[in-house]
Design an enzyme around this catalytic site. Structure first.
Site, PDB file in Angstrom:
ATOM      1  N   ASP A   1     -10.415  17.264  42.906  1.00 12.07           N
ATOM      2  CA  ASP A   1      -9.429  18.337  42.764  1.00 12.07           C
ATOM      3  C   ASP A   1      -8.546  18.122  41.538  1.00 12.07           C
ATOM      4  OD1 ASP A   1     -10.545  19.042  45.114  1.00 12.07           O
ATOM      5  OD2 ASP A   1      -8.818  18.576  46.362  1.00 12.07           O
TER       6      ASP A   1
ATOM      7  N   ASP B   1     -17.628  13.480  46.232  1.00  8.77           N
ATOM      8  CA  ASP B   1     -16.789  12.748  45.253  1.00  8.77           C
ATOM      9  C   ASP B   1     -16.325  11.389  45.755  1.00  8.77           C
ATOM     10  OD1 ASP B   1     -14.854  13.832  46.993  1.00  8.77           O
ATOM     11  OD2 ASP B   1     -13.475  14.388  45.390  1.00  8.77           O
TER      12      ASP B   1
ATOM     13  N   SER C   1      -6.689  23.846  46.302  1.00 13.79           N
ATOM     14  CA  SER C   1      -6.002  22.719  45.642  1.00 13.79           C
ATOM     15  C   SER C   1      -4.607  23.036  45.130  1.00 13.79           C
ATOM     16  CB  SER C   1      -6.859  22.151  44.502  1.00 13.79           C
ATOM     17  OG  SER C   1      -7.954  21.501  45.027  1.00 13.79           O
ATOM     18  N   SER C   2      -3.805  23.654  45.990  1.00 15.73           N
ATOM     19  CA  SER C   2      -2.421  23.867  45.568  1.00 15.73           C
ATOM     20  C   SER C   2      -1.725  22.527  45.352  1.00 15.73           C
ATOM     21  CB  SER C   2      -1.661  24.741  46.565  1.00 15.73           C
ATOM     22  OG  SER C   2      -1.742  24.192  47.846  1.00 15.73           O
ATOM     23  N   SER C   3      -2.134  21.490  46.075  1.00 17.61           N
ATOM     24  CA  SER C   3      -1.447  20.203  45.875  1.00 17.61           C
ATOM     25  C   SER C   3      -1.829  19.581  44.536  1.00 17.61           C
ATOM     26  CB  SER C   3      -1.685  19.254  47.053  1.00 17.61           C
ATOM     27  OG  SER C   3      -3.037  19.074  47.286  1.00 17.61           O
TER      28      SER C   3
END
Ligand code: GLA
Length: 392
Positions: free
Chosen positions: A174, A36, A128-130
């Site tokens: 993400d 990406d 990808s909790s953030s």
């Protein structure tokens, strides 16, 4: 997560009633890893594990946030005009960064609020909790304050937060996967043009098993930035002769004919991964559309091999899970997912083999690594949404 529990937890912390409940998913990436930030294709999807929030407005300009995942931090308080990064506020910087960028883009908060957060994404596991909490905050504020911001702009604000406020130099995948998620669909995104298309993930009698190494993957501490700059260096060397903007512009043939320009063993391998993985992602989506699940699985395996040998971001824990998964009956393919260096891997497993799969891979992992891995079945889900508006 039970909505009654969210409401009562909110009440216990803030001593009044929540008005609205929201949810934002995590993500897995099926294929297209470390592409990406190289102008390449990615093929992620949102999952049903994610972050829940209970929201209540306040009459003053105070913001109070509490996370059930970080109870030691207690209630974190600040004013709606105090939006600078503050290291001591820890996790609350992720949602606060979204407020910071909203104000920067001209949006205003005419009152404060209380926010209770509870997530079921394993922390630091590379799901990808953030991005989940960034898009959660973006969605809540966009809805409650009626800002009318496009979903894509919320996604971009999430990346701005992550890159410039938190200081992690990640790509757009993400936030895009979380923000644009659709039930039972993966998203093919060309990060060069930002064109995207949804593709149904129909795995017949198979499911996607997420395998957590339980080895924390801290992007900021990892070799993530090193890989980024290696790719940039390789690109610069190719640009001495080629008119390209990113490694994602190259076909495999063009790369083969020009890789001599890179003239460095490590940099050639990094660039080779970026170019091949990008093409592999396009092949994979074709296989999926043709219902060729065996072919799809083989490309997933090839992605892991490339991430292991050329990109060198797998590590012993992820390799142990993936290699053990490859040996199990009923497995179409397995690979690491996300940044690597720990975190999670995925495997496509025949439904009636899942229990044996978990047992066998779990045992091998424990024997080799010395502690347990965790396994979850991935449900591909929608992006962020409001769950409940409490009647007044
Ligand atoms: C992390 C980053 C993403 C992407 C992946 C690797 O998840 O946040 O932008 O680069 O690693 O594909």
């Amino acid at each position: 997560m039970n909505t009654d529990k969210l409401l009562s937890d909110y009440k216990n912390i803030f001593n009044n009633n929540a008005e609205r409940l929201f949810f934002s998913p995590g993500r897995i990436n099926l294929i297209g890893e470390h592409t990406d930030y190289n102008g390449g294709n990615v093929f992620p999807c949102a999952i049903s594990l994610g972050t829940y929030a209970a929201f209540g407005s306040r009459d003053d300009n105070t913001v109070q946030m509490y996370s059930a995942n970080f109870p030691d931090q207690g209630i974190i308080s600040f004013q709606t005009n105090e939006l600078e990064f503050n290291k001591k506020d820890n996790w609350a910087n992720y949602p606060r960064g979204i407020m910071y960028y909203l104000v920067k883009h001209g949006y205003k908060f005419d009152h404060g609020f209380n926010l209770f957060i509870n997530g079921n994404l394993p922390d630091g596991a590379g799901l990808s909790s953030s991005a989940s909490i960034e898009l959660l905050m973006g969605t809540i504020l966009n809805t409650v304050f009626d800002f009318g911001i496009d979903q894509i702009d919320l996604v971009k604000m999430g990346q701005e937060d992550e890159n410039n406020y938190i200081g992690v130099n990640s790509g757009i995948m993400d936030q895009f996967a979380v923000g644009m998620g659709k039930k039972d669909q993966a998203i093919l995104l060309d990060t060069n043009t930002m064109d995207y298309q949804y593709a149904p993930v129909q795995l017949e009698n198979h499911v996607i098993v997420i395998m957590n190494t339980n080895k924390r993957r801290e992007l900021a501490d990892s070799k993530y930035n090193e890989r980024r700059s290696e790719c940039e260096k390789a690109l610069e060397r190719l640009q001495t002769k080629l008119d390209i903007k990113s490694l994602g512009d190259l076909t495999i043939d063009e790369f083969d004919q020009n890789s001599y320009l890179i003239n460095d063993d490590t940099l050639i391998r990094r660039a080779r991964h970026a170019v091949f993985e990008n093409q592999r992602t396009l092949k994979a989506i074709k296989k999926l559309k043709q219902n060729d699940l065996v072919g799809f699985g083989k490309l997933i395996n090839a992605s892991h091999i490339s991430l292991h040998y050329d990109y060198e971001v797998t590590g012993m824990e992820l390799d142990t899970l993936v290699e053990s998964a490859w040996r199990q009956p009923g497995v179409l393919g397995a690979r690491m997912t996300g940044a690597g260096f720990g975190g999670c891997a995925i495997a496509i497993v025949e439904k009636n083999q899942v229990e044996d799969f978990k047992q066998n891979v779990g045992e091998t992992y424990r024997n080799i690594v010395g502690y347990d891995a965790d396994f979850y079945i991935a449900e591909i889900s929608d992006g962020p949404k409001e769950l409940l508006k409490v009647a007044k």
